[in-house]
Design a protein around this motif. Structure first.
Motif, PDB file in Angstrom:
ATOM      1  N   GLN A 126       0.836  -1.301   0.059  1.00 63.57           N
ATOM      2  CA  GLN A 126      -0.151  -0.086  -0.135  1.00 63.57           C
ATOM      3  C   GLN A 126       0.679   1.160   0.182  1.00 63.57           C
ATOM      4  OE1 GLN A 126      -3.147  -0.955  -0.423  1.00 63.57           O
ATOM      5  NE2 GLN A 126      -2.600  -3.033   0.274  1.00 63.57           N
ATOM      6  N   GLU A 127       1.972   1.361   0.743  1.00 65.74           N
ATOM      7  CA  GLU A 127       2.827   2.314   0.917  1.00 65.74           C
ATOM      8  C   GLU A 127       3.531   2.607  -0.357  1.00 65.74           C
ATOM      9  OE1 GLU A 127       3.349   4.519   3.159  1.00 65.74           O
ATOM     10  OE2 GLU A 127       2.024   3.640   4.451  1.00 65.74           O
TER      11      GLU A 127
ATOM     12  N   ASN B 209      -1.439   4.061  -1.948  1.00 58.11           N
ATOM     13  CA  ASN B 209      -3.041   3.578  -2.165  1.00 58.11           C
ATOM     14  C   ASN B 209      -3.566   4.167  -0.952  1.00 58.11           C
ATOM     15  OD1 ASN B 209      -5.513   2.522  -2.814  1.00 58.11           O
ATOM     16  ND2 ASN B 209      -4.911   0.325  -1.968  1.00 58.11           N
ATOM     17  N   ILE B 210      -4.529   5.346  -1.249  1.00 58.04           N
ATOM     18  CA  ILE B 210      -5.185   6.079  -0.326  1.00 58.04           C
ATOM     19  C   ILE B 210      -6.448   5.148   0.265  1.00 58.04           C
ATOM     20  CG2 ILE B 210      -6.842   7.130  -1.668  1.00 58.04           C
ATOM     21  CD1 ILE B 210      -6.437   9.726   0.206  1.00 58.04           C
ATOM     22  N   ASP B 211      -6.613   3.941  -0.234  1.00 62.53           N
ATOM     23  CA  ASP B 211      -7.944   3.223   0.062  1.00 62.53           C
ATOM     24  C   ASP B 211      -7.301   1.906   0.448  1.00 62.53           C
ATOM     25  OD1 ASP B 211      -9.936   4.778  -0.697  1.00 62.53           O
ATOM     26  OD2 ASP B 211     -10.469   3.861  -2.634  1.00 62.53           O
TER      27      ASP B 211
ATOM     28  N   THR C  23       1.537  12.896  -3.996  1.00 64.69           N
ATOM     29  CA  THR C  23       1.759  12.130  -2.806  1.00 64.69           C
ATOM     30  C   THR C  23       3.225  12.293  -2.169  1.00 64.69           C
ATOM     31  OG1 THR C  23       0.517  10.420  -3.704  1.00 64.69           O
ATOM     32  CG2 THR C  23       1.463   9.685  -1.674  1.00 64.69           C
TER      33      THR C  23
ATOM     34  N   LEU D 104       1.824   6.907   4.603  1.00 63.34           N
ATOM     35  CA  LEU D 104       0.542   6.938   3.793  1.00 63.34           C
ATOM     36  C   LEU D 104      -0.459   6.398   4.856  1.00 63.34           C
ATOM     37  CD1 LEU D 104      -1.097   7.692   1.269  1.00 63.34           C
ATOM     38  CD2 LEU D 104      -1.260   5.132   1.187  1.00 63.34           C
ATOM     39  N   TYR D 105      -0.157   5.321   5.764  1.00 65.38           N
ATOM     40  CA  TYR D 105      -1.037   4.716   6.669  1.00 65.38           C
ATOM     41  C   TYR D 105      -1.566   5.735   7.785  1.00 65.38           C
ATOM     42  CZ  TYR D 105       2.597   3.996  10.194  1.00 65.38           C
ATOM     43  OH  TYR D 105       3.671   4.179  10.958  1.00 65.38           O
TER      44      TYR D 105
ATOM     45  N   CYS E 296      -4.416   7.649   5.277  1.00 68.14           N
ATOM     46  CA  CYS E 296      -5.243   7.476   4.210  1.00 68.14           C
ATOM     47  C   CYS E 296      -6.727   7.111   4.617  1.00 68.14           C
ATOM     48  CB  CYS E 296      -4.647   5.970   3.804  1.00 68.14           C
ATOM     49  SG  CYS E 296      -4.460   4.570   4.850  1.00 68.14           S
ATOM     50  N   SER E 297      -7.535   6.700   3.852  1.00 61.96           N
ATOM     51  CA  SER E 297      -8.966   6.242   4.104  1.00 61.96           C
ATOM     52  C   SER E 297      -9.077   5.116   4.998  1.00 61.96           C
ATOM     53  CB  SER E 297      -9.854   6.433   2.834  1.00 61.96           C
ATOM     54  OG  SER E 297      -9.695   7.740   2.013  1.00 61.96           O
TER      55      SER E 297
END
Length: 612
Positions: free
Chosen positions: A398-399, A403-405, A442, A449-450, A453-454
């Motif tokens: 994800q990082e 990936n914001i989701d 980004t 990001l964690y 993020c959403s």
């Protein structure tokens, strides 16, 4: 003389590839442009497509999924097709682009396979031709007009010779596999619940023809709102599809509408493989046709489900209600849309969770209660009930992809013989790789990001708690070092992205002819870069920069194995230098005081391996 005589005899026997004739078939209702308020059956009819007159034409009453063709009376191997557009300057020449020619042996075209797709506009008043390379014979052939074109065709021609042929080589629309869907009575998928009976056809130059009955429906959440729809297909019986590891009924067709590279999921799955997650979904780009109409370049992908070659855990039955049988396996999804599902719960910590397996039709009350209790235990005591190894590898994908989701939707599973939850597989990256205006660009963000993020529900508090642990941070560093030395380099990823771009080049041109959005911002796009090449170039640069960003964030220096050598000359300790462990961990700027061992010294542009 004898050769000429032989060719003449072949022609007279009907083997030569002559222009074929037959009964005209097609969409019954036409449009009379002089009185377009009601459908017609006498003006601009299907017969006009075969009358030899460039000034007449067939125009259907409906705007899409309309067609005209021939019943040849017997199977024929088609070697060439021809077409001429309607004589209507300004749009007649355009309305043939992306039309599809198909062949079938069932009168309803249930078993249809594509023969050719028209890639360019045509010249009014002239026939255009294309050779067909297909060894299978067809009794029924047709021309399916492109979307919103009312067919609008002046003339059609089919060439070939009688014969049933074989399946030794079949036509695909591009170099990619073609997936063709022919639904019962032409009914189109319209929601996520109703499964429409269909014949599912997959054609590939290497793997041949797979044609089996099944169903189709829409899938996804936000992606269902796009004009290019995502689908879930399901064969009536388990099938081996192309080179996918799993033999399964359920597969997905991912639309990638907002992802103008058409490859963000594929790149993220490569990250997953390099990070050695236990399961990375199978995915490959394909061209998709629904009821003869070209839909675009999609991604044929595994359905995330319990399967020995997908999520490899014990698949439970309604009888697994007590003892060890009750302990697993379970597949769940942290899911912001869980309250729209039937089988779901909200944890004590406020996290919405969909239970994917056992499915909603088979799960028992005992099983549902058990997995909810176990999830609550994990959130309350992650040290005992979370597999941090899979959690961190999942997090790093994800990082890397930004990936914001990441935790808006995330899969996790529990095995029968293990008290812990494992994270994976990774899924859904269409707005990743700097493709979301909410966080673009980004790389300007200094934090992980964690941290922003959403999240679905209150799961953020759980992630932050886990990532605040010193041992977890050290484990993350070790995983990163292992992965960097196992192939995750900017050079590898750039080459991988270039290989995908080359593979999909022919298909992406058709896709963006069908969906001309390269100069538009759709979904969460922060920027419209105007061309496929520009979109791919941006992602290529972003991936390389993101790898280096994580290096810097972890204070990690990647030292290629070939650069690791014992220094023959002494290091000049009078000049500034930095010290690293052999795994890349920064140890400070002096050797003095460090434990005995081998270290890497960076001094200027030189890298030396020294004993201390």
């Amino acid at each position: 003389m004898y050769l000429a005589l032989g060719l003449s005899l072949l022609a007279s026997a009907g083997v030569a590839d002559d222009k074929l004739t037959g009964t005209v078939i097609g969409t019954a209702q036409s449009v009379d442009y002089a009185n377009s308020s009601v459908p017609s059956t006498t003006v601009n009819t299907i017969a006009m497509a075969f009358d030899g007159d460039m000034e007449t034409f067939f125009a259907s009453w409906d705007r899409s999924y309309t067609w005209v063709g021939l019943d040849l009376g017997e199977p024929c191997i088609i070697s060439k097709v021809g077409w001429a557009p309607r004589n209507a300057p300004g749009f007649g020449d355009v309305r043939v682009k992306l039309a599809v020619f198909e062949g079938a042996n069932e009168p309803d075209f249930k078993d249809a396979v594509p023969l050719y797709i028209i890639r360019e506009t045509a010249t009014i008043g002239e026939m255009a031709y294309a050779d067909i390379n297909c060894s299978k014979g067809f009794r029924y052939v047709r021309y399916v007009g492109p979307s919103d074109a009312r067919c609008n065709i002046a003339e059609l021609e089919f060439y070939g010779h009688p014969g049933e042929g074989d399946e030794s080589h079949l036509a695909t629309l591009t170099n990619l596999p073609t997936v063709s869907v022919q639904t019962e009575n032409g009914e189109l998928p319209y929601d996520k619940e109703h499964q429409i009976p269909t014949q599912l056809v997959v054609i590939d130059k290497d793997y041949g023809l797979l044609s089996q009955p099944g169903t189709i429906r829409e899938r996804g959440n936000a992606s269902r709102g796009f004009p290019k729809k995502p689908y879930r297909i399901k064969f009536d019986k388990k099938q081996n599809v192309l080179d996918a590891p799993a033999k399964a009924k359920k597969w997905t067709l991912i639309n990638n509408y907002g992802d103008k590279t058409l490859m963000r999921n594929l790149i993220a799955f490569e990250f997953s493989r390099l990070l050695n997650l236990s399961y990375t979904p199978y995915a490959t780009p394909v061209d998709v046709v629904v009821n003869g109409e070209y839909k675009g370049c999609y991604q044929l992908c595994d359905q995330v489900e319990v399967n020995k070659n997908r999520v490899d855990i014990d698949e439970m039955t309604p009888e697994d209600n007590e003892g060890e049988n009750l302990y697993g396996g379970y597949l769940c999804e942290i899911d912001a849309y869980a309250d729209q599902e039937i089988s779901w719960f909200r944890s004590e910590g406020g996290t919405p969770v969909t239970i994917k397996s056992p499915d909603e039709e088979d799960i028992t009350e005992a099983q549902r209660n058990y997995i909810e209790r176990r999830f609550n235990l994990m959130e309350g005591n992650w040290q005992s009930y979370l597999d941090t190894n899979s959690f961190l590898r999942h997090l790093l994908v994800q990082e890397l992809s930004a990936n914001i989701d990441a935790y808006w939707s995330a899969f996790l599973y529990k095995k029968r013989d293990d008290p812990r939850f494992f994270f994976g597989p990774v899924w859904d990256f269409d707005i990743a790789f700097d493709n979301d205006l909410r966080i673009y660009p980004t790389l300007n963000h200094s934090g992980w990001l964690y941290t922003f993020c959403s999240y679905a529900g209150n799961f953020k508090s759980f992630v932050l708690q886990v990532m605040d642990n010193a041992d977890v941070k050290a484990q993350m560093y070790d995983i990163w070092d292992e992965t960097r030395h196992s192939g995750l380099t900017p050079e590898h990823m750039e080459a991988y992205i270039d290989s995908l771009a080359n593979l999909m080049d022919e298909s992406q041109k058709l896709n963006f002819a069908r969906w001309p959005i390269l100069d538009q911002t759709v979904h969460n796009n922060p920027v419209a870069r105007g061309s496929y090449e520009a979109e791919v170039n941006y992602v290529r640069r972003f991936v390389s920069d993101r790898i280096r960003w994580i290096d810097n964030k972890l204070n990690y220096v990647f030292i290629p194995d070939e650069d690791m050598h014992i220094a023959e000359n002494r290091v000049d300790f009078n000049l500034p230098y930095k010290v690293y462990a052999v795994d890349g961990r920064y140890c400070g700027n002096v050797l003095q005081g460090l434990p005995a061992g081998i270290y890497v010294i960076r001094q200027g542009n030189a890298t030396k391996k020294v004993k201390h």
